[in-house]
Write a protein that holds these residues in place. Structure first.
Motif, PDB file in Angstrom:
ATOM      1  N   UNK A  82       0.829  -1.205   0.000  1.00  9.42           N
ATOM      2  CA  UNK A  82       0.000   0.000   0.000  1.00  9.42           C
ATOM      3  C   UNK A  82       0.863   1.254   0.000  1.00  9.42           C
ATOM      4  N   UNK A  83       1.934   1.225   0.774  1.00  8.88           N
ATOM      5  CA  UNK A  83       2.849   2.363   0.821  1.00  8.88           C
ATOM      6  C   UNK A  83       3.490   2.578  -0.540  1.00  8.88           C
ATOM      7  N   UNK A  84       3.918   1.505  -1.168  1.00  7.94           N
ATOM      8  CA  UNK A  84       4.567   1.611  -2.487  1.00  7.94           C
ATOM      9  C   UNK A  84       3.621   2.126  -3.562  1.00  7.94           C
ATOM     10  N   UNK A  85       2.331   1.869  -3.417  1.00  2.00           N
ATOM     11  CA  UNK A  85       1.380   2.277  -4.458  1.00  2.00           C
ATOM     12  C   UNK A  85       0.756   3.651  -4.190  1.00  2.00           C
ATOM     13  N   UNK A  86       1.107   4.291  -3.078  1.00  4.77           N
ATOM     14  CA  UNK A  86       0.528   5.585  -2.732  1.00  4.77           C
ATOM     15  C   UNK A  86       1.500   6.695  -3.113  1.00  4.77           C
ATOM     16  N   UNK A 104      -5.917  -1.622  -6.919  1.00  2.00           N
ATOM     17  CA  UNK A 104      -6.992  -2.623  -6.845  1.00  2.00           C
ATOM     18  C   UNK A 104      -6.411  -4.035  -6.797  1.00  2.00           C
ATOM     19  N   UNK A 105      -5.371  -4.282  -7.601  1.00  2.00           N
ATOM     20  CA  UNK A 105      -4.750  -5.600  -7.600  1.00  2.00           C
ATOM     21  C   UNK A 105      -4.032  -5.880  -6.279  1.00  2.00           C
ATOM     22  N   UNK A 106      -3.430  -4.852  -5.713  1.00  3.24           N
ATOM     23  CA  UNK A 106      -2.767  -5.014  -4.421  1.00  3.24           C
ATOM     24  C   UNK A 106      -3.795  -5.374  -3.352  1.00  3.24           C
ATOM     25  N   UNK A 107      -4.915  -4.642  -3.323  1.00  2.37           N
ATOM     26  CA  UNK A 107      -5.950  -4.938  -2.317  1.00  2.37           C
ATOM     27  C   UNK A 107      -6.517  -6.344  -2.503  1.00  2.37           C
TER      28      UNK A 107
END
Length: 168
Positions: A82-86, A104-107
């Motif tokens: 989540x940190x990497x995608x924010x 979305x894929x990460x979640x």
């Protein structure tokens, strides 16, 4: 736990997790069109903290060291994607979260890992206890992610919008 069938409780919790993940994806996609504020960063973990009331019920309780492991797993492992995608960006003097195609894929990936871990853990603890453990894991993940967002926000935000500096 009363007359509730544990397998129905497990199915219900899994469907609830899928529903919540889809809601988070929708809300997150909508949020990227509105500016980020300190309030928007901190309200989710503060609202989620009310879930600790579940530990009033004796069936949900477990040793404190289990809670520490769950929290640290969420903090160090599950928060990382989540940190990497924010990513924040400044537009017109305001800060926005960039839409991430991978979010979305990460979640959904985190949900899949959570479901698989849930199956493994349910062999050793009760359904209410595993629910409590995964709540603490999710809380550790959310707090770390939001702390990262807050720090990044403070780097990008104009000084008059930061909480860490006194206002004149």
């Amino acid at each position: 736990m009363g007359n509730i069938n544990p397998s129905l409780l497990h199915i219900g919790s899994t469907l609830g997790a899928v529903f919540m993940a889809l809601m988070v994806i929708v809300i997150r996609l909508k949020a990227s069109s509105r500016p980020v504020t300190i309030r928007k960063i901190w309200i989710p973990p503060l609202g989620m903290s009310t879930g600790f009331a579940m530990f009033v019920v004796p069936e949900v309780r477990f040793p404190l060291w289990w809670a520490a492991i769950a929290f640290l797993t969420g903090w160090f492992i599950f928060a990382y994607p989540l940190i990497r995608s924010t990513i924040f960006e400044q537009r017109d003097g305001q800060i926005f979260a960039q839409r991430s195609k991978s979010f979305a894929f990460i979640l959904l990936g985190l949900l899949l890992v959570r479901t698989l871990l849930h199956e493994l853990i349910n062999q050793y603890v009760s359904v209410p206890q595993s629910g409590g453990l995964f709540f603490i894991l999710a809380f550790g993940m959310i707090v770390h992610w939001r702390l990262f967002m807050y720090r990044r926000y403070n780097v990008l935000a104009p000084p008059e919008t930061r909480l860490s500096e006194p206002r004149a």
